[in-house]
Motif scaffolding. Sequence first.
Motif, PDB file in Angstrom:
ATOM      1  N   GLU A  75      -0.565   6.964 -15.823  1.00 35.15           N
ATOM      2  CA  GLU A  75       0.083   6.104 -14.822  1.00 35.15           C
ATOM      3  C   GLU A  75       0.560   6.931 -13.638  1.00 35.15           C
ATOM      4  N   GLU A  76       1.074   8.128 -13.931  1.00 37.77           N
ATOM      5  CA  GLU A  76       1.539   9.024 -12.870  1.00 37.77           C
ATOM      6  C   GLU A  76       0.387   9.457 -11.961  1.00 37.77           C
ATOM      7  N   SER A  80       0.038   8.649  -8.080  1.00 34.16           N
ATOM      8  CA  SER A  80      -0.077   9.733  -7.099  1.00 34.16           C
ATOM      9  C   SER A  80      -1.301   9.558  -6.210  1.00 34.16           C
ATOM     10  N   ALA A  81      -2.329   8.902  -6.741  1.00 31.43           N
ATOM     11  CA  ALA A  81      -3.582   8.749  -5.998  1.00 31.43           C
ATOM     12  C   ALA A  81      -3.540   7.587  -5.013  1.00 31.43           C
ATOM     13  N   LEU A  82      -2.501   6.762  -5.084  1.00 32.17           N
ATOM     14  CA  LEU A  82      -2.457   5.545  -4.261  1.00 32.17           C
ATOM     15  C   LEU A  82      -2.689   5.811  -2.779  1.00 32.17           C
ATOM     16  N   ASN A  83      -2.075   6.861  -2.258  1.00 36.30           N
ATOM     17  CA  ASN A  83      -2.169   7.119  -0.816  1.00 36.30           C
ATOM     18  C   ASN A  83      -3.204   8.174  -0.458  1.00 36.30           C
ATOM     19  N   LEU A  92      -8.491  11.843  -8.856  1.00 31.97           N
ATOM     20  CA  LEU A  92      -7.170  11.633  -9.448  1.00 31.97           C
ATOM     21  C   LEU A  92      -7.067  10.229 -10.052  1.00 31.97           C
ATOM     22  N   ARG A  93      -7.607   9.236  -9.342  1.00 31.77           N
ATOM     23  CA  ARG A  93      -7.631   7.864  -9.873  1.00 31.77           C
ATOM     24  C   ARG A  93      -8.443   7.817 -11.171  1.00 31.77           C
TER      25      ARG A  93
END
Length: 109
Positions: A75-76, A80-83, A92-93
Amino acid sequence: MDHGTNHAARLEAANHALGNSINHGHLSGAEIMEALDAWQHTSSGGLNTNVENLRSQLQNGDKLAAAHTLQQLGEEASHSALNLHDGFGDQLRHLGQLLVTAAGNLKMS
């Protein structure tokens, strides 16, 4: 934000190896740690504590605790990959998805 092609290739290889282990049903603690070690120095400090917790949980054979930690790490990583909208963000996703899948597999093993 360029993280270097060799670096990206290494992360992709780590994800690929972890994905293969999951898909073929022979996921081991060593394979999980190998993938996370490849990622370790690229991630925020927050991942490091959980990675060390995970290492000892896997060594102690505490699958439920390890599954919980893997879920958190997944989940982390996804968060972290969202942006991040580059190859690094994609990897990372992917790592986040793999870790959550690995957590589910550990719970059932």
